[in-house]
Design a protein around this motif. Sequence first.
Motif, PDB file in Angstrom:
ATOM      1  N   ALA A  46      35.440  14.685  34.899  1.00 11.32           N
ATOM      2  CA  ALA A  46      35.938  15.942  35.464  1.00 11.32           C
ATOM      3  C   ALA A  46      37.006  16.567  34.575  1.00 11.32           C
ATOM      4  N   ALA A  47      37.847  15.733  33.986  1.00 10.45           N
ATOM      5  CA  ALA A  47      38.881  16.256  33.080  1.00 10.45           C
ATOM      6  C   ALA A  47      38.256  16.835  31.815  1.00 10.45           C
ATOM      7  N   ASP A  48      37.198  16.189  31.313  1.00  7.02           N
ATOM      8  CA  ASP A  48      36.500  16.731  30.142  1.00  7.02           C
ATOM      9  C   ASP A  48      35.881  18.081  30.484  1.00  7.02           C
ATOM     10  N   TYR A  49      35.241  18.156  31.637  1.00  9.95           N
ATOM     11  CA  TYR A  49      34.668  19.429  32.115  1.00  9.95           C
ATOM     12  C   TYR A  49      35.742  20.506  32.196  1.00  9.95           C
ATOM     13  N   ALA A  50      36.923  20.144  32.693  1.00  4.55           N
ATOM     14  CA  ALA A  50      37.999  21.116  32.893  1.00  4.55           C
ATOM     15  C   ALA A  50      38.568  21.647  31.580  1.00  4.55           C
ATOM     16  N   LEU A  51      38.331  20.956  30.468  1.00  4.94           N
ATOM     17  CA  LEU A  51      38.799  21.458  29.175  1.00  4.94           C
ATOM     18  C   LEU A  51      38.194  22.822  28.845  1.00  4.94           C
ATOM     19  N   THR A  52      37.062  23.123  29.472  1.00  2.00           N
ATOM     20  CA  THR A  52      36.415  24.412  29.230  1.00  2.00           C
ATOM     21  C   THR A  52      37.271  25.578  29.706  1.00  2.00           C
ATOM     22  N   THR A  53      38.130  25.363  30.677  1.00  2.00           N
ATOM     23  CA  THR A  53      38.954  26.457  31.211  1.00  2.00           C
ATOM     24  C   THR A  53      39.741  27.144  30.093  1.00  2.00           C
ATOM     25  N   GLU A  54      40.332  26.361  29.222  1.00  4.82           N
ATOM     26  CA  GLU A  54      41.109  26.938  28.116  1.00  4.82           C
ATOM     27  C   GLU A  54      40.185  27.665  27.137  1.00  4.82           C
ATOM     28  N   ALA A  55      39.020  27.080  26.872  1.00  9.72           N
ATOM     29  CA  ALA A  55      38.078  27.700  25.941  1.00  9.72           C
ATOM     30  C   ALA A  55      37.524  29.009  26.466  1.00  9.72           C
ATOM     31  N   MET A  56      37.511  29.168  27.787  1.00  4.13           N
ATOM     32  CA  MET A  56      36.977  30.389  28.373  1.00  4.13           C
ATOM     33  C   MET A  56      37.815  31.618  28.032  1.00  4.13           C
ATOM     34  N   ARG A  57      39.076  31.423  27.726  1.00  9.19           N
ATOM     35  CA  ARG A  57      39.932  32.588  27.465  1.00  9.19           C
ATOM     36  C   ARG A  57      39.467  33.380  26.247  1.00  9.19           C
ATOM     37  N   PRO A  58      39.320  32.759  25.062  1.00 11.68           N
ATOM     38  CA  PRO A  58      38.803  33.546  23.928  1.00 11.68           C
ATOM     39  C   PRO A  58      37.355  33.980  24.111  1.00 11.68           C
ATOM     40  N   LEU A  59      36.543  33.147  24.778  1.00 12.31           N
ATOM     41  CA  LEU A  59      35.161  33.534  25.014  1.00 12.31           C
ATOM     42  C   LEU A  59      35.095  34.737  25.937  1.00 12.31           C
ATOM     43  N   THR A  60      35.916  34.758  26.972  1.00  9.67           N
ATOM     44  CA  THR A  60      35.928  35.896  27.897  1.00  9.67           C
ATOM     45  C   THR A  60      36.366  37.166  27.179  1.00  9.67           C
ATOM     46  N   ARG A  61      37.374  37.049  26.310  1.00  9.91           N
ATOM     47  CA  ARG A  61      37.804  38.231  25.540  1.00  9.91           C
ATOM     48  C   ARG A  61      36.658  38.748  24.683  1.00  9.91           C
ATOM     49  N   HIS A  62      35.936  37.820  24.053  1.00 10.11           N
ATOM     50  CA  HIS A  62      34.793  38.227  23.222  1.00 10.11           C
ATOM     51  C   HIS A  62      33.736  38.930  24.068  1.00 10.11           C
ATOM     52  N   LEU A  63      33.434  38.381  25.241  1.00  6.05           N
ATOM     53  CA  LEU A  63      32.407  38.976  26.090  1.00  6.05           C
ATOM     54  C   LEU A  63      32.824  40.334  26.627  1.00  6.05           C
ATOM     55  N   LEU A  64      34.092  40.496  26.941  1.00  7.17           N
ATOM     56  CA  LEU A  64      34.565  41.786  27.429  1.00  7.17           C
ATOM     57  C   LEU A  64      34.402  42.874  26.372  1.00  7.17           C
ATOM     58  N   GLU A  65      34.443  42.471  25.100  1.00  9.87           N
ATOM     59  CA  GLU A  65      34.257  43.427  24.011  1.00  9.87           C
ATOM     60  C   GLU A  65      32.788  43.693  23.716  1.00  9.87           C
ATOM     61  N   THR A  66      31.948  42.657  23.896  1.00  8.33           N
ATOM     62  CA  THR A  66      30.558  42.774  23.442  1.00  8.33           C
ATOM     63  C   THR A  66      29.530  42.835  24.569  1.00  8.33           C
ATOM     64  N   ASN A  67      29.843  42.264  25.714  1.00  8.75           N
ATOM     65  CA  ASN A  67      28.879  42.194  26.816  1.00  8.75           C
ATOM     66  C   ASN A  67      29.641  42.174  28.148  1.00  8.75           C
ATOM     67  N   PRO A  68      30.399  43.236  28.445  1.00  7.29           N
ATOM     68  CA  PRO A  68      31.316  43.204  29.602  1.00  7.29           C
ATOM     69  C   PRO A  68      30.631  42.977  30.937  1.00  7.29           C
ATOM     70  N   GLU A  69      29.368  43.373  31.064  1.00  4.71           N
ATOM     71  CA  GLU A  69      28.681  43.182  32.344  1.00  4.71           C
ATOM     72  C   GLU A  69      28.513  41.706  32.693  1.00  4.71           C
ATOM     73  N   ALA A  70      28.620  40.831  31.685  1.00  2.30           N
ATOM     74  CA  ALA A  70      28.519  39.393  31.953  1.00  2.30           C
ATOM     75  C   ALA A  70      29.755  38.856  32.657  1.00  2.30           C
ATOM     76  N   VAL A  71      30.870  39.590  32.535  1.00  2.00           N
ATOM     77  CA  VAL A  71      32.142  39.104  33.069  1.00  2.00           C
ATOM     78  C   VAL A  71      32.562  39.862  34.318  1.00  2.00           C
ATOM     79  N   LEU A  72      32.523  41.175  34.250  1.00  2.00           N
ATOM     80  CA  LEU A  72      33.061  42.000  35.332  1.00  2.00           C
ATOM     81  C   LEU A  72      32.299  41.759  36.631  1.00  2.00           C
ATOM     82  N   GLY A  73      33.039  41.385  37.645  1.00  2.00           N
ATOM     83  CA  GLY A  73      32.443  41.051  38.926  1.00  2.00           C
ATOM     84  C   GLY A  73      31.982  39.612  39.032  1.00  2.00           C
ATOM     85  N   ASN A  74      32.010  38.893  37.906  1.00  2.00           N
ATOM     86  CA  ASN A  74      31.580  37.495  37.886  1.00  2.00           C
ATOM     87  C   ASN A  74      32.717  36.556  37.478  1.00  2.00           C
TER      88      ASN A  74
END
Length: 247
Positions: A170-198
Amino acid sequence: MVAESYSRNLPFAKAYNFRDVGGYSGLDGRTVRWRRLFRSDALHRLNEDDAVAFSALGVRTVIDLRRPHEVEKFGRVSEAYGVDYRNLVLHHVDWEEIEHSDGIVHERWLADRYLNFAEDGREALLDSLRLIADPAAGPVVVHCMAGKDRTGTVCALALSLLGVPDDVIAADYALTTEAMRPLTRHLLETNPEAVLGNEHMFDSPPEAMNMFLTDLRALHGSVENYVREIGLTADEISTMRAHLLES
């Protein structure tokens, strides 16, 4: 978790959630081998700056759990790397169709999605575990879009078979939370519909993974029973342990 002898997180310019799942204590106090099994977000973004570092890992097999429309829209890992590319589609219900109201316990909602993977995605889970168990296929990278849910389920099953405790998985799985921050920024720039509302789909609370593993045992008796039910053999489990655990 044990002291790291390798870097768990591998910094790539265009893969935001790429990491090694080695180094954890498993069966009989043996340690999961480093540099044999990796988990990641989608690898189509790897660019020229990433090529040397990725090639140095010696990856032989890439397991892509995404559905065909995702691969068609975004692409796959470059053929230039010469890996054995397997698109093992993990079937599941569309998350957008499942209510996530304020009254729903978020961890419970996520755990239920992973239980759905364990039922509807049996074929891909079995094929993925068979490749992970095969010494000739390694090193293996497992990935989906974000490297969180489908990838997290495959890696959780593999680590559990290797004897890694639930709280560590579970702790290994939770490491993804930190990685989601730069990935989310990237998606908001390139594919915002994947994030907004989700937004509720982009975090990794450890209790969600703990709930999933607890529920899987309640339904099937043990994780090993579950993977045997879907077709993984005792010999394949033994082989997985032999080559993924330090002697």
